[in-house]
Design an enzyme around this catalytic site. Structure first.
Site, PDB file in Angstrom:
ATOM      1  N   TYR A 111      58.530  38.142  39.068  1.00 24.68           N
ATOM      2  CA  TYR A 111      59.033  39.409  38.529  1.00 24.68           C
ATOM      3  C   TYR A 111      58.695  39.543  37.040  1.00 24.68           C
ATOM      4  O   TYR A 111      58.657  38.551  36.322  1.00 24.68           O
ATOM      5  CB  TYR A 111      60.549  39.443  38.698  1.00 24.68           C
ATOM      6  CG  TYR A 111      61.171  40.730  38.256  1.00 24.68           C
ATOM      7  CD1 TYR A 111      61.131  41.843  39.080  1.00 24.68           C
ATOM      8  CD2 TYR A 111      61.777  40.845  37.010  1.00 24.68           C
ATOM      9  CE1 TYR A 111      61.700  43.038  38.682  1.00 24.68           C
ATOM     10  CE2 TYR A 111      62.345  42.037  36.609  1.00 24.68           C
ATOM     11  CZ  TYR A 111      62.304  43.125  37.444  1.00 24.68           C
ATOM     12  OH  TYR A 111      62.863  44.312  37.041  1.00 24.68           O
ATOM     13  N   TRP A 113      57.865  42.687  33.577  1.00 24.64           N
ATOM     14  CA  TRP A 113      57.323  43.966  33.122  1.00 24.64           C
ATOM     15  C   TRP A 113      55.916  43.852  32.561  1.00 24.64           C
ATOM     16  O   TRP A 113      55.207  44.848  32.475  1.00 24.64           O
ATOM     17  CB  TRP A 113      58.242  44.572  32.063  1.00 24.64           C
ATOM     18  CG  TRP A 113      59.354  45.373  32.621  1.00 24.64           C
ATOM     19  CD1 TRP A 113      60.235  44.990  33.595  1.00 24.64           C
ATOM     20  CD2 TRP A 113      59.716  46.714  32.253  1.00 24.64           C
ATOM     21  NE1 TRP A 113      61.123  46.006  33.842  1.00 24.64           N
ATOM     22  CE2 TRP A 113      60.834  47.081  33.026  1.00 24.64           C
ATOM     23  CE3 TRP A 113      59.231  47.634  31.337  1.00 24.64           C
ATOM     24  CZ2 TRP A 113      61.462  48.317  32.917  1.00 24.64           C
ATOM     25  CZ3 TRP A 113      59.856  48.864  31.223  1.00 24.64           C
ATOM     26  CH2 TRP A 113      60.948  49.203  32.009  1.00 24.64           C
TER      27      TRP A 113
END
Ligand code: PGD
Length: 772
Positions: A111, A113
């Site tokens: 995970y 950004w």
């Protein structure tokens, strides 16, 4: 050599990079952005910062002893190696794991950004690579809003539309009379949006709302979760009790006959079951304002008066994402929806329900009519997955069953963890537990530009470029601008693009063509743009050729949908445009969820006591409620070394806000360094004494890089102020299993000892060896 301007963008704003002598010396916000984010100020000083990874690195112990579980991860020095050696070692290890155990032993959930940019999108690159090798164990949902993502499709038939087709700010400004915000609409969060944000609009929207005289009521422990200029009525409730207040508002509506029975009958199912609960028919506890006052600290009279105001005006009920990043997080968005349904204004301009206004930049701005360019990821040959925030459980409990959204699943046995573009030592909870979990696999591989916590706990660290060191295209579904992200500077040290790293690995593993399709970076950009241009053309929209787009740098896309009203077509024609729920209507009682039989998420919204809150027995030992929210001065942990983030620190530590009464009780003054602690861990932070935090509440944002005092001790204090050493690693419920890291009970004490240095902004210990 003079100054050069290079168009570029980031998750927190579009800008021109000002380049001089091969260095980014400044950034100039995009001209059409009326409210650029100061987070841009983190960029110039970060690109050549000593915390960058200079070349491939391998943990000394992994080189010496080979792959295997190892508690010394995070504590041993790294050996700098050449790219050739790194690729050799990693291909060998991938072959071993794939040969002996298959792709189901690889966790590629990874995970994070990473950077803006559709081609060099770190996750997509990694997934594409692993898919070419047969697949990987993936993760589902997000740390941002897993509870909302899972519950809303059950009860309103969609999550994406609630986000992307939220009632537009233009409609709110024109029609709303009262906005009741659970969790506020904090401007700090609206600085960011994944994929890029060419204009920051929310401040202007809120100003326009205030100018029109819209009334704001804000429930939340932090006053500045709404800007001062909207003159909100602040209701500083006990954290974690919003659902109790919403239930009491609902109970008042029925007690006083103010609920919209026609709306409930036509558009909803299950109100009768819920009404029994509100009236306390089965548990003997009517959910009255007096009942909610005992939990939330909000006066019963205020709750009752507000319910009357809500029923008499065009009212928007908003719930922030932070509320569902807590224990039983599913309940807040569900109950917010139900409260709005009882007011009967769902689908009317400016009324109804909103989820995440103020949780990110573009909520309430319409979407583009078609998607942005994206890199294909191929097909994953492995079925196994985990809810993203259950990563430590997976590593610690292979073979154990767990519940998720009505399914009984089993944690896979992971031997190799591959992380690219994220930092679990930023985003995950209970970092001592995470460290123990990360000692279990045989090998951990990380690509990152910086020596993050995750890189420090890896075995093979491959230095990735930052977006300013490569060319890319950025676009996002609600951003009316496509950006040609021009490379501004040469890569730092030996850093390489994730694409090129995977390209070399793919070639060595015999899947080179499948992965690269024989294309270099610019060929890919042309190809992705070309495909997108075709899609636009098919919809009758003409966009310029690639060369023109690239030269111009920014392509304005003036076709976002405007004046959206969430669920407008459903309201107009519930039979012709039913919701995608089993009943086709809003599910106040969900037979499906009820059928799962979960004690922590029953068939209708309920108040459930959170595992840690000021009303729990544990508050006797840890009497302060920590709000571990998203930071104001950076995106998550990104560019924490940058100037804007660093300027906010107190004696080099992350600021913690504390109410003057709580500070005085502990002899803490503004600017002191304090120790924040509970049973799970401790960290240092810098006290900011402020009345903007409710008494009994402290606020320490996420994102300070994890800096354990003793890297060999998983329970070591973080000397820098990472709140995730304190948070609880528990799923929101069996339904969504989301991150519940927003809340924890702690105590705070003045730090009297000599101040340990912050070392995390320097590289870890390196051990130079001669390569064979
Ligand atoms: P970032 O700091 O953005 O955090 O968690 P996330 O892991 O996304 O990490 C991104 C990493 O990518 C950085 O280390 C950066 O250096 C790296 N990177 C940037 N560009 C590239 C690239 O091109 N290639 C590679 N390989 N790497 C790159 C965010 C997550 O945290 C989120 S979304 C939320 S909402 C959660 N919020 C909370 C919370 O409210 N409270 C707590 N306690 N914890 C949370 N964690 C969650």
């Amino acid at each position: 050599m003079g100054l050069a301007l290079r168009p570029h963008t980031s998750h927190w704003g579009a800008f021109d990079a000002v380049v001089e002598h091969g260095t980014v010396v400044d950034v100039r916000p995009y001209g059409l952005d009326r409210d650029p984010s100061p987070i841009l100020g983190n960029i110039p000083g970060s690109i050549r910062h000593p915390a960058r990874v200079t070349q491939p690195m391998v943990r000394a112990g992994w080189l010496d002893r080979g792959p295997g579980p190892d508690e010394r991860r995070g504590a041993e020095p790294f050996v700098p190696v050449s790219w050739e050696t790194a690729i050799d070692l990693l291909t060998g290890e991938l072959r071993r794991v794939l040969g002996e155990l298959g792709p189901q032993a690889i966790y590629g959930g990874s995970y994070g950004w990473a950077s803006a940019g559709r081609f060099h999108h770190a996750q997509s690159q990694m997934h594409r690579f692993l898919n070419c090798l047969g697949g990987y164990v993936r993760s589902v949902n997000t740390y941002s809003h897993a509870a909302g993502e899972v519950i809303l499709p059950h009860v309103v038939g969609t999550f994406r539309d609630v986000l992307n087709r939220a009632t537009a700010w233009s409609e709110i400004v024109e029609h709303t009379e009262l906005i009741v915000c659970f969790g506020g609409i904090p401007l700090k969060n609206t600085a960011v949006s994944p994929g890029g944000i060419s204009r920051h609009t929310v401040r202007d929207r809120l100003r326009a709302a205030a100018a029109r005289g819209i009334e704001f009521v804000q429930f939340g422990p932090l006053r500045d979760d709404l800007p001062e200029f909207v003159a909100a009525e602040w209701q500083p409730l006990v954290p974690g009790t919003d659902v109790a207040v919403m239930l009491a508002l609902a109970q008042t509506l029925i007690a006083e006959g103010l609920h919209d029975t026609a709306f409930l009958a036509r558009y909803c199912v299950g109100f009768e079951r819920f009404e029994r609960y509100l009236r306390g028919r089965d548990d003997g506890v009517p959910k009255t304002p007096e009942w909610a006052e005992r939990l939330s600290g909000i006066a019963a009279g205020e709750i009752r008066a507000l319910a009357r105001r809500m029923a008499g005006r065009r009212t928007l009920v908003t719930v922030s994402w932070s509320l569902q990043r807590t224990d039983h997080g599913e309940q807040a968005p569900w109950m917010g929806l139900v409260l709005a349904a009882m007011l009967g204004q769902i689908g009317l301009p400016g009324g109804g329900f909103g989820f995440g206004y103020g949780s990110m930049g573009y909520i309430g701005e319409g979407p583009l009519p078609f998607g942005v360019p994206t890199l294909g990821q191929g097909k994953n040959g492995v079925e196994a997955f985990i809810p993203v925030a259950r990563v430590a459980d997976m590593l610690l409990q292979p073979g154990e069953p767990f519940d998720y959204d009505g399914r009984r699943l089993t944690y896979p046995d992971i031997r190799l963890v591959y992380w690219c573009g994220g930092n679990p030592f930023h985003h995950h909870q209970d970092l001592a537990r995470l460290r123990r979990a990360l000692s279990r696999p045989d090998t951990i591989v990380v690509h990152d530009p910086f020596w993050t916590g995750m890189a420090r706990h890896a075995d093979i660290v491959l230095p990735a470029t930052l977006s300013l060191e490569r060319n890319d295209i950025a676009g996002a579904s609600n951003d009316p601008c496509l950006t040609a992200m021009h490379q501004a500077v040469e890569p730092f040290g030996q850093a390489r693009n994730d694409y090129d790293i995977f390209g070399d690995l793919a070639a060595a593993l015999g899947i080179g063509d499948a992965f690269t399709e024989g294309c270099c970076e610019m060929e890919w950009l042309r190809h992705l743009y070309g495909g997108w241009r075709e899609t636009a053309r098919a919809r009758g929209i003409d966009v310029p050729a690639f060369e023109e787009f690239w030269r111009a740098g920014y392509l304005e896309l003036p076709f976002v949908e405007e004046d959206l009203v969430l669920l407008e077509s459903f309201r107009a024609d519930p039979e012709g445009s039913p919701l995608k729920t089993p009943s086709g209507r809003i599910e106040i009682f969900s037979e499906t969820i009820d059928g799962f039989g979960y004690d922590d998420c029953p068939g209708h919204p309920v108040w459930l006591e959170p595992v840690e809150w000021l009303g729990s027995a544990k508050a006797e030992r840890f009497p302060l409620h920590l709000i571990a929210n998203n930071p104001k001065t950076r995106l998550h942990s990104q560019l924490d070394v940058g100037a804007y983030s660093q300027a906010s620190k107190v004696q080099g530590r992350e600021p913690i806000r504390i109410h003057p009464d709580d500070a005085a009780q502990r002899g803490i003054r503004d600017g002191d360094v304090v120790r924040v602690f509970n049973d799970r861990g401790s960290c240092l932070a810098g006290a900011v004494v402020s009345r903007d935090a409710r008494p009994g509440v402290v606020q320490l944002s996420t994102g300070a890089w994890y800096d354990p005092f003793d890297p060999a001790d998983p329970d070591a204090m973080c000397v820098h102020g990472n709140p995730n050493v304190l948070t609880l690693d528990k799923g929101t419920s069996k339904l969504a299993q989301g991150c519940s890291g927003q809340h924890a009970l702690v105590d705070v004490a003045r730090w009297e000892d000599p101040l340990p240095p912050v070392r995390v902004h320097q590289p870890p210990a390196l051990e130079q060896r001669t390569e064979p």
